[in-house]
Design a protein around this motif. Structure first.
Motif, PDB file in Angstrom:
ATOM      1  N   ARG A  86       0.820  -1.212   0.000  1.00  0.00           N
ATOM      2  CA  ARG A  86       0.000   0.000   0.000  1.00  0.00           C
ATOM      3  C   ARG A  86       0.856   1.265   0.000  1.00  0.00           C
ATOM      4  O   ARG A  86       0.577   2.224   0.702  1.00  0.00           O
ATOM      5  CB  ARG A  86      -0.971  -0.036   1.200  1.00  0.00           C
ATOM      6  CG  ARG A  86      -2.096  -1.021   0.926  1.00  0.00           C
ATOM      7  CD  ARG A  86      -2.869  -1.540   2.106  1.00  0.00           C
ATOM      8  NE  ARG A  86      -3.146  -0.666   3.191  1.00  0.00           N
ATOM      9  CZ  ARG A  86      -3.350  -1.096   4.465  1.00  0.00           C
ATOM     10  NH1 ARG A  86      -3.297  -2.398   4.752  1.00  0.00           N
ATOM     11  NH2 ARG A  86      -3.608  -0.245   5.416  1.00  0.00           N
ATOM     12  N   TYR A  99      -5.658   8.070   7.937  1.00  0.00           N
ATOM     13  CA  TYR A  99      -5.788   6.614   7.899  1.00  0.00           C
ATOM     14  C   TYR A  99      -7.262   6.227   7.949  1.00  0.00           C
ATOM     15  O   TYR A  99      -7.727   5.379   7.189  1.00  0.00           O
ATOM     16  CB  TYR A  99      -5.026   6.031   9.095  1.00  0.00           C
ATOM     17  CG  TYR A  99      -5.041   4.522   9.205  1.00  0.00           C
ATOM     18  CD1 TYR A  99      -4.221   3.738   8.398  1.00  0.00           C
ATOM     19  CD2 TYR A  99      -5.861   3.884  10.130  1.00  0.00           C
ATOM     20  CE1 TYR A  99      -4.227   2.359   8.510  1.00  0.00           C
ATOM     21  CE2 TYR A  99      -5.877   2.511  10.255  1.00  0.00           C
ATOM     22  CZ  TYR A  99      -5.053   1.748   9.440  1.00  0.00           C
ATOM     23  OH  TYR A  99      -5.064   0.379   9.560  1.00  0.00           O
ATOM     24  N   TYR A 153      -6.695 -10.514   7.437  1.00  0.00           N
ATOM     25  CA  TYR A 153      -6.844  -9.943   6.102  1.00  0.00           C
ATOM     26  C   TYR A 153      -7.642 -10.895   5.201  1.00  0.00           C
ATOM     27  O   TYR A 153      -7.617 -10.768   3.983  1.00  0.00           O
ATOM     28  CB  TYR A 153      -5.477  -9.658   5.462  1.00  0.00           C
ATOM     29  CG  TYR A 153      -4.703  -8.534   6.116  1.00  0.00           C
ATOM     30  CD1 TYR A 153      -5.242  -7.253   6.235  1.00  0.00           C
ATOM     31  CD2 TYR A 153      -3.413  -8.756   6.593  1.00  0.00           C
ATOM     32  CE1 TYR A 153      -4.513  -6.228   6.823  1.00  0.00           C
ATOM     33  CE2 TYR A 153      -2.681  -7.728   7.179  1.00  0.00           C
ATOM     34  CZ  TYR A 153      -3.236  -6.475   7.290  1.00  0.00           C
ATOM     35  OH  TYR A 153      -2.512  -5.453   7.864  1.00  0.00           O
ATOM     36  N   HIS A 186     -11.039  -7.868  12.629  1.00  0.00           N
ATOM     37  CA  HIS A 186     -10.120  -6.768  12.299  1.00  0.00           C
ATOM     38  C   HIS A 186     -10.978  -5.577  11.858  1.00  0.00           C
ATOM     39  O   HIS A 186     -10.937  -4.520  12.449  1.00  0.00           O
ATOM     40  CB  HIS A 186      -9.146  -7.237  11.206  1.00  0.00           C
ATOM     41  CG  HIS A 186      -7.894  -6.413  11.084  1.00  0.00           C
ATOM     42  ND1 HIS A 186      -6.911  -6.682  10.163  1.00  0.00           N
ATOM     43  CD2 HIS A 186      -7.453  -5.331  11.770  1.00  0.00           C
ATOM     44  CE1 HIS A 186      -5.922  -5.791  10.294  1.00  0.00           C
ATOM     45  NE2 HIS A 186      -6.239  -4.958  11.260  1.00  0.00           N
ATOM     46  N   GLN A 252      -5.586   2.834  19.788  1.00  0.00           N
ATOM     47  CA  GLN A 252      -4.601   3.275  18.788  1.00  0.00           C
ATOM     48  C   GLN A 252      -5.025   4.597  18.147  1.00  0.00           C
ATOM     49  O   GLN A 252      -4.262   5.550  18.111  1.00  0.00           O
ATOM     50  CB  GLN A 252      -4.428   2.211  17.689  1.00  0.00           C
ATOM     51  CG  GLN A 252      -3.449   2.660  16.587  1.00  0.00           C
ATOM     52  CD  GLN A 252      -3.408   1.737  15.380  1.00  0.00           C
ATOM     53  OE1 GLN A 252      -4.273   0.869  15.213  1.00  0.00           O
ATOM     54  NE2 GLN A 252      -2.416   1.909  14.532  1.00  0.00           N
ATOM     55  N   HIS A 272      -0.794  -1.182  21.241  1.00  0.00           N
ATOM     56  CA  HIS A 272      -0.816   0.197  20.709  1.00  0.00           C
ATOM     57  C   HIS A 272      -0.874   1.193  21.875  1.00  0.00           C
ATOM     58  O   HIS A 272       0.119   1.761  22.232  1.00  0.00           O
ATOM     59  CB  HIS A 272      -1.982   0.459  19.739  1.00  0.00           C
ATOM     60  CG  HIS A 272      -1.807  -0.137  18.393  1.00  0.00           C
ATOM     61  ND1 HIS A 272      -0.965   0.394  17.453  1.00  0.00           N
ATOM     62  CD2 HIS A 272      -2.365  -1.234  17.827  1.00  0.00           C
ATOM     63  CE1 HIS A 272      -1.024  -0.335  16.352  1.00  0.00           C
ATOM     64  NE2 HIS A 272      -1.857  -1.339  16.551  1.00  0.00           N
ATOM     65  N   ASP A 323       4.560  -4.677  14.835  1.00  0.00           N
ATOM     66  CA  ASP A 323       3.250  -4.492  14.184  1.00  0.00           C
ATOM     67  C   ASP A 323       3.380  -4.694  12.679  1.00  0.00           C
ATOM     68  O   ASP A 323       2.521  -4.215  11.914  1.00  0.00           O
ATOM     69  CB  ASP A 323       2.673  -3.097  14.487  1.00  0.00           C
ATOM     70  CG  ASP A 323       1.193  -2.975  14.160  1.00  0.00           C
ATOM     71  OD1 ASP A 323       0.536  -4.022  13.985  1.00  0.00           O
ATOM     72  OD2 ASP A 323       0.684  -1.841  14.068  1.00  0.00           O
ATOM     73  N   THR A 328       0.298   0.407   8.437  1.00  0.00           N
ATOM     74  CA  THR A 328       0.764   1.381   9.419  1.00  0.00           C
ATOM     75  C   THR A 328       2.208   1.198   9.859  1.00  0.00           C
ATOM     76  O   THR A 328       2.746   2.077  10.548  1.00  0.00           O
ATOM     77  CB  THR A 328      -0.106   1.294  10.691  1.00  0.00           C
ATOM     78  OG1 THR A 328      -0.005  -0.030  11.213  1.00  0.00           O
ATOM     79  CG2 THR A 328      -1.557   1.612  10.391  1.00  0.00           C
TER      80      THR A 328
HETATM   81  O1  NIG Z   1      -2.082  -2.829  14.096  1.00  0.00           O
HETATM   82  N1  NIG Z   1      -4.788  -1.226  13.606  1.00  0.00           N
HETATM   83  C1  NIG Z   1      -5.143  -2.249  13.077  1.00  0.00           C
HETATM   84  N2  NIG Z   1      -4.378  -3.093  12.452  1.00  0.00           N
HETATM   85  C2  NIG Z   1      -3.080  -2.797  12.014  1.00  0.00           C
HETATM   86  C3  NIG Z   1      -3.093  -2.041  10.732  1.00  0.00           C
HETATM   87  C4  NIG Z   1      -3.543  -2.899   9.645  1.00  0.00           C
HETATM   88  C5  NIG Z   1      -3.486  -2.245   8.308  1.00  0.00           C
HETATM   89  O2  NIG Z   1      -3.535  -1.000   8.171  1.00  0.00           O
HETATM   90  O3  NIG Z   1      -3.405  -3.031   7.359  1.00  0.00           O
HETATM   91  C6  NIG Z   1      -2.281  -2.149  13.112  1.00  0.00           C
HETATM   92  O4  NIG Z   1      -1.819  -1.001  13.015  1.00  0.00           O
END
Ligand code: NIG
Ligand code: FE
Length: 418
Positions: A86, A99, A153, A186, A252, A272, A323, A328
């Motif tokens: 991405r 985001y 995912y 998620h 987060q 987070h 992470d 991110t």
């Molecule tokens: O830990 N915050 C949620 N999940 C992930 C980000 C996942 C993504 O953006 O693909 C995280 O930062």
């Protein structure tokens, strides 16, 4: 299987033991001019080289020539298995988009879900395994010897299953221990956009029971634009019914109260915590929930760091993790995480190294990892540097000279060297 060969590391300039019995030497229990004796994949003895017992004298040895040795890094929060990338979205964020708005417009995590589902359709788990294996090899080369890997995912039963199969395949292909986590919650996938309840029931009734044998933990992204505290409570309680212990993405993007939920459900870790306050910190301390901080995620998002000092001083056990994910925090190196933690969060170099090793082990309930002393798993990193301080002092460098996993040199074992 044959036993791994025995090994003595001599000439260690600085040995980070993280051994509470050496607390007089500070948090890291440092021993200078040290040796470590390894038998059958475990540490048999560690201490001053001059005190090395006679029985170990004849073991094959490796002269560390004054280098520092730290326990293998334990990366307790990753999204290692995914398809696609991405970079375009990253550039849009740097240009000012948020985001959350990218996610709400159907990109972000949803873009990785589309790519991951496509990869599974095209090649079952094979494509996912191949890319995750490369990332795990980079992690190992940077000193990580245990990695937690989440699903999340796929967001449907077959793809989530393939993700966790890929995670466990990686652990057989690369000398790195893997721990699986179900992150079916998620975000809500597009086909359930108008039926959140329907998706929650898929996770509770189909996903968790089917995936439980491949995982140790159940996680939820409890945040603005993802799941509410009430929804997260439901999923984490359902996970428990299938033997999956809770951990949680908390606070987060916004202050939601998810840290209090972590304490309430007895989560092993709350992760987070960029928006946690003193009340949340006190609750985690009282519950014995580890705070897993992900400073490279905040760094990459250019948002304020979690209040690491507040958490540490409140008596919370702090862990650090990458992470690793395509949105991110596309980073594989725990050394870089330690550097960002020490430079940006107020943790000292010693605290950051402890959190990336012993803290991570505690976040994954692996008491025999993340320290060096009799009985510990012999997962060690020999740095091409005289001290652990060089990890944050030289950010972006890979300081690994050799990695020892279960007593075997798995990185840097060039013939004729050592
Ligand atoms: O830990 N915050 C949620 N999940 C992930 C980000 C996942 C993504 O953006 O693909 C995280 O930062
Ligand atoms: Fe995450």
């Amino acid at each position: 299987m044959t036993d791994p060969p025995d090994l003595i590391l001599r000439g260690i300039g600085e040995l980070v033991t993280n051994d509470p019995a050496r607390a007089a030497a500070g948090l890291l229990g440092i021993v200078e001019n040290a040796a470590v004796a390894i038998r059958r994949g475990r540490v048999a003895w560690a201490g001053l080289l001059e005190d090395l017992p006679d029985e170990y004298f004849d073991l094959p040895d490796l002269d560390c020539a004054g280098r520092a040795v730290v326990p293998g890094f334990v990366d307790s929060h990753t999204h290692l298995v995914f398809a696609g990338e991405r970079g375009g979205e990253f550039a849009r964020r740097l240009a000012g988009e948020s985001y959350e708005s990218i996610l709400a417009a159907g990109a972000g995590i949803q873009a990785t879900v589309r790519a991951t589902r496509r990869a599974v359709r095209d090649s079952a788990a094979a494509g996912l395994i191949q890319s995750a294996r490369l990332r795990a090899e980079h992690m190992l080369a940077n000193g990580t010897t245990t990695v937690e890997i989440k699903s999340g995912y796929g967001l449907n039963v077959p793809t989530e299953l393939r993700m966790l199969e890929a995670a466990s395949a990686v652990g057989k292909l690369v000398p790195i221990d893997t721990v699986g986590t179900v992150l079916g919650a998620h975000v809500v996938p597009p086909e359930f956009a108008d039926d959140r309840e329907g998706y929650l029931r898929v996770v509770e009734e189909e996903m968790l029971p089917l995936l439980a044998p491949l995982a140790r933990y159940c996680d939820v992204f409890c945040d603005a634009g993802a799941f509410t505290v009430a929804e997260a409570r439901r999923i984490l309680e359902a996970g428990k019914r299938y033997g999956l212990k809770p951990r949680i993405h908390a606070e987060q993007l916004a202050a939601t109260g998810a840290a209090l939920l972590a304490a309430e459900v007895g989560a092993v870790s709350a992760d987070h915590l960029d928006h946690i306050d003193a009340e949340g910190a006190a609750a985690l301390a009282a519950a014995g929930t580890v705070a897993t901080l992900l400073p490279v995620a905040s760094f990459s998002m250019r948002t304020p760091q979690a209040p690491a000092r507040l958490l540490w001083d409140a008596g919370v056990t702090v862990a650090l993790a990458t992470d690793c994910n395509p949105g991110t925090s596309f980073v594989e190196s725990m050394q870089f995480v330690v550097a960002v933690a020490a430079l940006e969060t107020g943790l000292s170099p010693a605290e950051a190294v402890w959190a990336a090793t012993r803290g991570g082990a505690l976040a994954l309930e692996e008491p025999d990892k993340g320290w060096v002393g009799t009985g510990a798993v012999a997962d060690l990193v020999i740095l091409d540097a005289p001290s652990h301080v060089h990890i944050p002092y030289r950010p972006g460098s890979n300081l690994v000279w050799k990695v020892v996993k279960d007593g075997v040199i798995v990185v840097g074992d060039e013939p004729g060297e050592g």
